[in-house]
Scaffold this active site. Structure first.
Site, PDB file in Angstrom:
ATOM      1  N   LYS A  13      19.870  43.819 -44.023  1.00  0.00           N
ATOM      2  CA  LYS A  13      20.791  44.868 -44.488  1.00  0.00           C
ATOM      3  C   LYS A  13      20.811  46.087 -43.576  1.00  0.00           C
ATOM      4  O   LYS A  13      21.865  46.594 -43.236  1.00  0.00           O
ATOM      5  CB  LYS A  13      20.372  45.363 -45.882  1.00  0.00           C
ATOM      6  CG  LYS A  13      20.878  44.555 -47.024  1.00  0.00           C
ATOM      7  CD  LYS A  13      20.683  45.267 -48.354  1.00  0.00           C
ATOM      8  CE  LYS A  13      19.358  45.874 -48.629  1.00  0.00           C
ATOM      9  NZ  LYS A  13      18.160  45.163 -48.808  1.00  0.00           N
ATOM     10  N   ARG A  88      20.509  49.115 -57.248  1.00  0.00           N
ATOM     11  CA  ARG A  88      19.623  47.959 -57.330  1.00  0.00           C
ATOM     12  C   ARG A  88      19.373  47.532 -58.769  1.00  0.00           C
ATOM     13  O   ARG A  88      18.651  46.573 -58.998  1.00  0.00           O
ATOM     14  CB  ARG A  88      18.288  48.324 -56.706  1.00  0.00           C
ATOM     15  CG  ARG A  88      18.123  47.877 -55.237  1.00  0.00           C
ATOM     16  CD  ARG A  88      16.731  48.183 -54.911  1.00  0.00           C
ATOM     17  NE  ARG A  88      16.009  47.737 -53.808  1.00  0.00           N
ATOM     18  CZ  ARG A  88      16.038  48.195 -52.565  1.00  0.00           C
ATOM     19  NH1 ARG A  88      16.954  49.011 -52.185  1.00  0.00           N
ATOM     20  NH2 ARG A  88      15.172  47.789 -51.698  1.00  0.00           N
ATOM     21  N   ARG A 127       7.879  42.267 -39.082  1.00  0.00           N
ATOM     22  CA  ARG A 127       8.619  43.483 -38.730  1.00  0.00           C
ATOM     23  C   ARG A 127       7.658  44.625 -38.375  1.00  0.00           C
ATOM     24  O   ARG A 127       6.670  44.862 -39.058  1.00  0.00           O
ATOM     25  CB  ARG A 127       9.463  43.859 -39.955  1.00  0.00           C
ATOM     26  CG  ARG A 127      10.431  44.951 -39.764  1.00  0.00           C
ATOM     27  CD  ARG A 127      11.559  44.845 -40.754  1.00  0.00           C
ATOM     28  NE  ARG A 127      11.190  45.237 -42.117  1.00  0.00           N
ATOM     29  CZ  ARG A 127      12.057  45.262 -43.119  1.00  0.00           C
ATOM     30  NH1 ARG A 127      13.310  44.885 -42.944  1.00  0.00           N
ATOM     31  NH2 ARG A 127      11.681  45.627 -44.313  1.00  0.00           N
ATOM     32  N   ARG A 160       5.290  48.693 -42.023  1.00  0.00           N
ATOM     33  CA  ARG A 160       5.500  49.441 -43.261  1.00  0.00           C
ATOM     34  C   ARG A 160       4.503  48.972 -44.305  1.00  0.00           C
ATOM     35  O   ARG A 160       4.198  47.788 -44.396  1.00  0.00           O
ATOM     36  CB  ARG A 160       6.927  49.168 -43.780  1.00  0.00           C
ATOM     37  CG  ARG A 160       7.922  50.205 -43.362  1.00  0.00           C
ATOM     38  CD  ARG A 160       9.332  49.779 -43.682  1.00  0.00           C
ATOM     39  NE  ARG A 160       9.537  49.383 -45.072  1.00  0.00           N
ATOM     40  CZ  ARG A 160      10.736  49.040 -45.568  1.00  0.00           C
ATOM     41  NH1 ARG A 160      11.807  49.044 -44.788  1.00  0.00           N
ATOM     42  NH2 ARG A 160      10.879  48.689 -46.819  1.00  0.00           N
ATOM     43  N   ARG A 171       8.643  42.198 -54.122  1.00  0.00           N
ATOM     44  CA  ARG A 171       9.979  42.781 -53.949  1.00  0.00           C
ATOM     45  C   ARG A 171      11.070  41.726 -54.162  1.00  0.00           C
ATOM     46  O   ARG A 171      12.126  42.008 -54.713  1.00  0.00           O
ATOM     47  CB  ARG A 171      10.095  43.421 -52.554  1.00  0.00           C
ATOM     48  CG  ARG A 171       9.296  44.727 -52.460  1.00  0.00           C
ATOM     49  CD  ARG A 171       9.032  45.138 -51.032  1.00  0.00           C
ATOM     50  NE  ARG A 171      10.222  45.484 -50.292  1.00  0.00           N
ATOM     51  CZ  ARG A 171      10.286  45.511 -48.955  1.00  0.00           C
ATOM     52  NH1 ARG A 171       9.231  45.209 -48.228  1.00  0.00           N
ATOM     53  NH2 ARG A 171      11.401  45.843 -48.363  1.00  0.00           N
TER      54      ARG A 171
HETATM   55  P1  AMP Z   1      14.229  49.340 -48.771  1.00  0.00           P
HETATM   56  O1  AMP Z   1      13.952  50.010 -47.489  1.00  0.00           O
HETATM   57  O2  AMP Z   1      15.682  49.357 -49.158  1.00  0.00           O
HETATM   58  O3  AMP Z   1      13.629  47.955 -48.845  1.00  0.00           O
HETATM   59  O4  AMP Z   1      13.508  50.213 -49.905  1.00  0.00           O
HETATM   60  C1  AMP Z   1      12.112  50.412 -49.870  1.00  0.00           C
HETATM   61  C2  AMP Z   1      11.592  50.731 -51.265  1.00  0.00           C
HETATM   62  O5  AMP Z   1      12.223  51.930 -51.755  1.00  0.00           O
HETATM   63  C3  AMP Z   1      11.885  49.676 -52.337  1.00  0.00           C
HETATM   64  O6  AMP Z   1      10.946  48.614 -52.330  1.00  0.00           O
HETATM   65  C4  AMP Z   1      11.806  50.520 -53.599  1.00  0.00           C
HETATM   66  O7  AMP Z   1      10.471  50.818 -53.935  1.00  0.00           O
HETATM   67  C5  AMP Z   1      12.468  51.827 -53.153  1.00  0.00           C
HETATM   68  N1  AMP Z   1      13.928  51.808 -53.388  1.00  0.00           N
HETATM   69  C6  AMP Z   1      14.907  51.865 -52.431  1.00  0.00           C
HETATM   70  N2  AMP Z   1      16.120  51.861 -53.006  1.00  0.00           N
HETATM   71  C7  AMP Z   1      15.917  51.787 -54.342  1.00  0.00           C
HETATM   72  C8  AMP Z   1      16.784  51.728 -55.468  1.00  0.00           C
HETATM   73  N3  AMP Z   1      18.118  51.738 -55.334  1.00  0.00           N
HETATM   74  N4  AMP Z   1      16.215  51.658 -56.700  1.00  0.00           N
HETATM   75  C9  AMP Z   1      14.879  51.665 -56.865  1.00  0.00           C
HETATM   76  N5  AMP Z   1      14.002  51.698 -55.843  1.00  0.00           N
HETATM   77  C10 AMP Z   1      14.514  51.769 -54.588  1.00  0.00           C
END
Ligand code: AMP
Length: 225
Positions: A13, A88, A127, A160, A171
């Protein structure tokens, strides 16, 4: 144009969102990036976000909606918006609809990148990123020239906290339980078109498929106007 980009963690993404935003002149808002930037400030909000993120849990809806609604009023949002990683949950999707209604600008499309679980685990655990300039690598598919060092600035690359295998599985599980229903929400309860794109091929091929999908949505948008 206002678009949502969805897909499981590791479906590509982030990379695809940057390319699409550039190609179509959209403001790219990644909830994950916004939360990581907030964490880096060391604020109280940042500390709270860290607790959920490091455990692979979703951040509670009220916090997410608050932060994202603010980001959507940023300069540049009126020329077009690409939301990445938000919404989400169905509650977030409903809140987003309400926010966009206030701005009189409904969603035009929802792009969903799909990918196999095993491919996702392999992608995510390999990654690494540069803590200085943000450049992203993959130790197998896109390694740096020097072991674990950024090609651009020589800084030691980091993984990360939430990119380990157990957190990735958590996740993925969250995605199936909480985020897949959002795709159903858009199919059944929204006027936005939902387009699925296979995220398993090489990134350039995925970009080509997504670009074609956005062009099609954009021409539908113009014919509606
Ligand atoms: P990402 O980089 O999009 O994978 O987001 C990293 C982490 O941020 C996720 O595993 C969640 O803990 C949190 N996060 C990001 N976007 C959301 C969202 N829309 N709703 C809830 N948690 C989020």
């Amino acid at each position: 144009m206002r678009l949502v980009l969805m897909g499981p963690p590791g479906a590509g993404k982030g990379t695809q969102a940057k390319r699409l935003a550039e190609e179509f002149g959209l403001l790219h808002l990644s909830s994950g990036d916004i939360f990581r930037a907030e964490r880096a400030t060391g604020s109280e909000l940042g500390k709270k976000l860290a607790e959920y993120m490091d455990a692979g849990e979703l951040v509670p809806d009220d916090i997410v909606v608050d932060v994202m609604a603010k980001a959507m009023t940023d300069d540049g949002a009126e020329q077009g918006l690409l939301l990445d990683g938000f919404p989400r949950t169905v509650a977030q999707a409903e809140a987003l609809d309400r926010e966009l209604e206030k701005l009189s600008s409904p969603l035009d499309g929802v792009l969903v990148i799909t990918a196999d679980d095993d491919a996702i685990v392999q992608r995510i655990t390999g990654r690494r990123s540069c803590p200085d300039c943000g450049r992203v690598y993959h130790m197998q598919f896109m390694p740096p020239a020097e072991d674990e060092q950024c090609d651009d600035c020589g800084t030691k690359l980091i993984q990360r906290e939430d990119d380990t295998e157990s957190v990735v599985r958590q996740r993925l599980d969250n995605y199936k339980r909480q985020t897949e229903p959002v795709i159903r929400y858009y199919r059944e309860r929204s006027r936005a078109s939902v387009v699925e794109v296979d995220g398993n091929p090489a990134p350039d091929e995925v970009t080509a498929a997504l670009t074609q999908a956005v062009r099609k949505l954009s021409s539908q948008d113009e014919s509606k106007a």
